[in-house]
Design an enzyme around this catalytic site. Structure first.
Site, PDB file in Angstrom:
ATOM      1  N   ARG A  69     -24.012  -8.538 -45.304  1.00 27.27           N
ATOM      2  CA  ARG A  69     -22.882  -7.906 -44.593  1.00 27.27           C
ATOM      3  C   ARG A  69     -23.434  -6.832 -43.685  1.00 27.27           C
ATOM      4  NH1 ARG A  69     -19.744  -7.538 -48.410  1.00 27.27           N
ATOM      5  NH2 ARG A  69     -18.744  -9.503 -47.885  1.00 27.27           N
ATOM      6  N   SER A 129       0.853  -1.184   0.000  1.00 25.33           N
ATOM      7  CA  SER A 129       0.000   0.000   0.000  1.00 25.33           C
ATOM      8  C   SER A 129       0.887   1.232   0.000  1.00 25.33           C
ATOM      9  CB  SER A 129      -0.902  -0.002   1.235  1.00 25.33           C
ATOM     10  OG  SER A 129      -1.484   1.267   1.441  1.00 25.33           O
TER      11      SER A 129
END
Length: 451
Positions: free
Chosen positions: A316, A277
């Site tokens: 498509r 930390s």
């Protein structure tokens, strides 16, 4: 992905496969394979194919990436400007040969085939990672098969299990993922070649033989029918990756919860600069779990996009197909990253057996209430035993004493069980059910695979 975060969430080899340069390489590979396949069945001259193949070997060094990026934004896909540049490179060698670049194909043929080649190579790496995670889990299942710990349901202490049983369950899940991967290979590693609308009309009656030759050139399966509008193959690949991420995410959730200060039963391996930390020197954070769980959080959102992309427009799609280009590479990279970090932890997980023993005693015997009830049930009936033990549990909590102190004074218990028999009932290791048989079954399944 920012390079600053890549080492936290991704895996370098898979990331390289989905880099811009690699994508172009796969697309050029598809273009060269198309030319070779067409020459093989006498659709285009063999002399042209030789030039195209030679150009493909150095094309990457000649492509103008900046111009390609700008042109892609205007063209709507990367294949259109790439084919133009590649054709120009071939033309520098032979003008006649350049006429046959991209012969009869459409942009999606090259983009889809390149994606399949990327997926195949990336899945080969993921399969190795998955196999490694499976083997490590098997080893840990054997190593910790007798390490008794508390099993938890709804985040509460429930009944005793063993750490080896947890690993065996992980191994069984990973084995299913490996089986799924093997089963889908032939189905999903399929070439795409359909031309403008999937009919290959430009190749006339030779379309089917070109598709077969094209697939053979690339080591892919030839489709029985063009699949540019049907995206289930892509979705199947992504779905497997999502399941893998979910499975390792479950593991990471387990060990991160077991790392909580109040539990402290396992820890991720330590290394300099890992898990600290910026303000609290005492912290030992589950950083690998954080990365894996972030992937498990992100991938389902990406999968939603992939599933939605199945609903395509006619021959498509407008937008749906394009969304895959963003989602698929990230799903692969997150999956590979999650597996890499899982392997690191599974291999070197730090087990605190003393904490496991301590936590088994936390409830002062309440976790053995079911064991007492079931032993008594055969004497006085299950419902009567349940009521009796439930009341004893309430007394033990109210008096802040061990459950054994309460039940040992019950007439119904003293009538049927000696002090020694009751002591045995209260041993967590005596109430593990068929856990050892399950572990053996998982290990046996692995031995069958290795034959």
């Amino acid at each position: 992905m920012s390079q600053l975060y890549a080492s936290l969430f991704y895996q370098s080899d898979v990331t390289a496969i989905f880099s811009d340069r690699s994508l172009l390489s796969y697309m050029i590979q598809a273009e060269v394979a198309l030319a070779k396949a067409q020459a093989q069945v006498n659709v285009i001259p063999a002399s042209a194919t030789t030039i195209i193949e030679q150009a493909g070997q150095f094309a990457l060094d000649k492509i103008d990436l900046d111009a390609l990026a700008i042109a892609t934004g205007l063209a709507g896909n990367i294949a259109i400007p790439l084919v133009k540049q590649f054709t120009a490179i071939v033309k520098q060698q032979d003008e006649q040969a350049s006429r046959y670049v991209h012969w009869g194909a459409t942009s999606q043929d090259i983009i889809d085939t390149a994606m399949i080649l990327q997926c195949r190579d990336a899945l080969a790496l993921i399969e190795k990672q998955l196999q490694s995670a499976y083997q490590i889990s098997l080893q840990q299942a054997e190593r910790y098969r007798d390490q008794v710990m508390i099993g938890r349901t709804w985040l509460q202490q429930a009944l005793p299990i063993t750490l080896g049983h947890k690993f065996a369950r992980y191994a069984a899940a990973l084995k299913r993922d490996l089986d799924r991967l093997q089963a889908m290979k032939t189905r999903v590693f399929t070439a795409q070649l359909g031309g403008a609308v999937g009919s290959l009309a430009s190749l006339k009656e030779q379309g089917s033989i070109v598709v077969e030759a094209y697939a053979n050139q690339l080591g892919l399966t030839a489709p029985e029918c063009t699949w540019h509008g049907e995206r289930d193959r892509i979705v199947e690949i992504a779905s497997l990756l999502a399941m893998i991420v979910g499975n390792v995410g479950k593991m990471a959730k387990d060990w991160s919860l077991l790392m909580q200060t109040e539990i402290a039963e396992v820890y991720e391996p330590t290394a300099k600069g890992r898990g600290g930390s910026s303000t609290m020197p005492h912290k030992r954070n589950p950083v690998a779990a954080a990365s894996i769980l972030a992937a498990a959080n992100r991938v389902p959102a990406l999968m939603a996009s992939v599933y939605q992309s199945m609903v395509q427009d006619h021959e498509r799609a407008l937008g749906a197909w394009h969304a895959e280009w963003l989602a698929i590479p990230e799903i692969f990279q997150l999956c590979a990253g999650a597996l890499e970090r899982s392997n690191e932890v599974l291999q070197a997980i730090d087990v605190n057996a003393e904490a496991m023993k301590h936590n088994l005693d936390t409830t002062q015997g309440l976790i053995m209430a079911e064991a007492v009830m079931m032993a008594l049930a055969s004497k006085i009936g299950r419902l009567n035993a349940h009521h009796l033990v439930e009341h004893a549990c309430q007394q033990a909590v109210a008096q802040d004493t061990h459950l054994k102190n309460i039940v040992s004074n019950l007439d119904e218990v003293k009538e049927h069980f000696s002090v020694q028999a009751l002591d045995e009932i209260f041993k967590p290791e005596s109430y593990l059910g068929n856990i050892q048989m399950q572990i053996d079954s998982v290990l046996k399944a692995a031995q069958g695979d290795s034959k």
